[in-house]
Design an enzyme around this catalytic site. Structure first.
Site, PDB file in Angstrom:
ATOM      1  N   LYS A 167       0.710   3.673  -6.165  1.00 29.97           N
ATOM      2  CA  LYS A 167       1.021   3.302  -4.708  1.00 29.97           C
ATOM      3  C   LYS A 167      -0.564   2.841  -4.496  1.00 29.97           C
ATOM      4  O   LYS A 167      -0.082   1.565  -4.297  1.00 29.97           O
ATOM      5  CB  LYS A 167       1.157   4.581  -3.580  1.00 29.97           C
ATOM      6  CG  LYS A 167       0.620   4.268  -2.783  1.00 29.97           C
ATOM      7  CD  LYS A 167       2.248   3.490  -2.364  1.00 29.97           C
ATOM      8  CE  LYS A 167       2.186   2.898  -1.072  1.00 29.97           C
ATOM      9  NZ  LYS A 167       3.084   3.236  -0.066  1.00 29.97           N
TER      10      LYS A 167
ATOM     11  N   LYS B 172      -5.276   1.583   6.538  1.00 30.27           N
ATOM     12  CA  LYS B 172      -6.083   2.844   5.933  1.00 30.27           C
ATOM     13  C   LYS B 172      -5.194   3.294   4.241  1.00 30.27           C
ATOM     14  O   LYS B 172      -6.306   3.606   3.528  1.00 30.27           O
ATOM     15  CB  LYS B 172      -4.643   4.415   6.897  1.00 30.27           C
ATOM     16  CG  LYS B 172      -5.302   5.833   6.383  1.00 30.27           C
ATOM     17  CD  LYS B 172      -3.922   6.203   5.662  1.00 30.27           C
ATOM     18  CE  LYS B 172      -2.828   6.038   4.678  1.00 30.27           C
ATOM     19  NZ  LYS B 172      -1.765   7.191   4.824  1.00 30.27           N
TER      20      LYS B 172
ATOM     21  N   THR C 207       0.838   8.957   1.601  1.00 31.64           N
ATOM     22  CA  THR C 207       0.208   8.129   0.970  1.00 31.64           C
ATOM     23  C   THR C 207      -1.208   8.528   1.307  1.00 31.64           C
ATOM     24  O   THR C 207      -1.800   8.551   2.107  1.00 31.64           O
ATOM     25  CB  THR C 207       0.388   6.460   1.464  1.00 31.64           C
ATOM     26  OG1 THR C 207       1.264   5.681   0.917  1.00 31.64           O
ATOM     27  CG2 THR C 207      -0.804   5.441   0.732  1.00 31.64           C
TER      28      THR C 207
END
Length: 291
Positions: A173, A241, A98
């Site tokens: 995502k 994050k 990711t």
């Protein structure tokens, strides 16, 4: 001929994902920053541990990465010892990290210059999904490369879709993480209210989970939230994050994410409480602390 796959990054996700490929009969070579982890994997599966990325990717049909963040991707993909310089022409490079859409676009361009194909393919489903081979994978890249890569990724996927050109997987995502952030905060507030109202919280969940309030988070996390157990799942540090990536991309595309920004700060509170490695459902602990 046997398909050869190099798998780079054997964390909690990559380790079982590489295992599914080996169990399916593919020829798998693995590399990990910590060589001990690669050696351990090779002792448990039919496959080889390599001492360098260059050795792992040489003559590979597919190179799959699952590392931490943009900086890690730069480290493993670029430079004289990296993936792009050492993988053969025609190799398909699949990244399950990711990361930002920008790094996906950058690596796709660099790979293309070497006549390689790059697919950004972040996953959803967590460690349990990786272990069970039931991940949801969102891909960005060329359709021809995706169709070639689909049978490989299918060994650990429940759902697998091409969302558009390079970077589209990462942007999808981001949508996923934005939705989860709001859902977990809403569920935390709902359970906290039920506790404060002195209701039987488990009975409440049993009732409302049969209606419009039902969600994956409610089905899979409400019990541990009620019990205050968070030593599992997707860590708060990782979620922060990811939300940072979402908020940065939102500024680029002029999208307003007020709830996401607020929940990101709530996760910062959880970090300050010592919950950096707690599951993301630990947002409820913040409400219990500050009530």
């Amino acid at each position: 001929m046997t398909t050869t796959v190099a798998f780079i990054g054997l964390g909690v996700m990559g380790y079982p994902m590489a295992g599914h490929l080996a169990n399916a009969g593919l020829s798998v070579r693995v590399w990990n920053r910590s060589g001990e982890k690669a050696t351990q994997w090779a002792s448990e599966h039919s496959g080889a541990a390599c001492d360098s990325i260059a050795l792992a990717v040489r003559d590979a049909d597919f190179v799959i990465t699952c590392v931490g963040a943009d900086k890690d991707l730069i480290e493993v993909f670029e430079g004289d010892e990296g993936i792009i310089a050492n993988a053969p022409e025609g190799a398909i490079l699949i990244d399950h990290t990711t990361a930002s859409a920008g790094i996906a676009e950058r690596l796709a361009e660099s790979a293309g210059a070497r006549k390689q194909a790059f697919i950004d393919a972040p996953v959803s489903g967590g460690q349990q999904g990786a272990q069970n081979g039931a991940l949801t994978i969102m891909c960005g890249g060329a359709e021809q490369a995706f169709e070639k890569a689909r049978p490989v990724m299918a060994h650990y996927a429940r759902a697998l879709n091409l969302m558009g050109p390079a970077g589209s997987g990462q942007k999808t995502k981001m949508v996923n993480q934005i939705a989860i952030a709001g859902l977990v905060q809403g569920l935390s507030e709902a359970l906290h209210f039920a506790e404060q109202a002195e209701l039987d919280v488990r009975k409440v969940v049993d009732v409302i989970s049969k209606g419009a309030a039902q969600s994956w988070q409610m089905e899979n996390r409400s019990g541990t939230m009620i019990d205050g157990e968070f030593d599992h799942g997707f860590a708060v540090d990782w979620m922060r994050k990811d939300l940072g990536i979402c908020l940065e991309e939102a500024r680029k595309v002029n999208a307003s994410l007020p709830v996401t920004a607020l929940v990101d700060q709530f996760y910062a509170d959880v970090q300050s409480m010592g919950g950096r490695r707690w599951d993301t459902s630990s947002l409820i602990q913040r409400l219990r602390k500050f009530r």
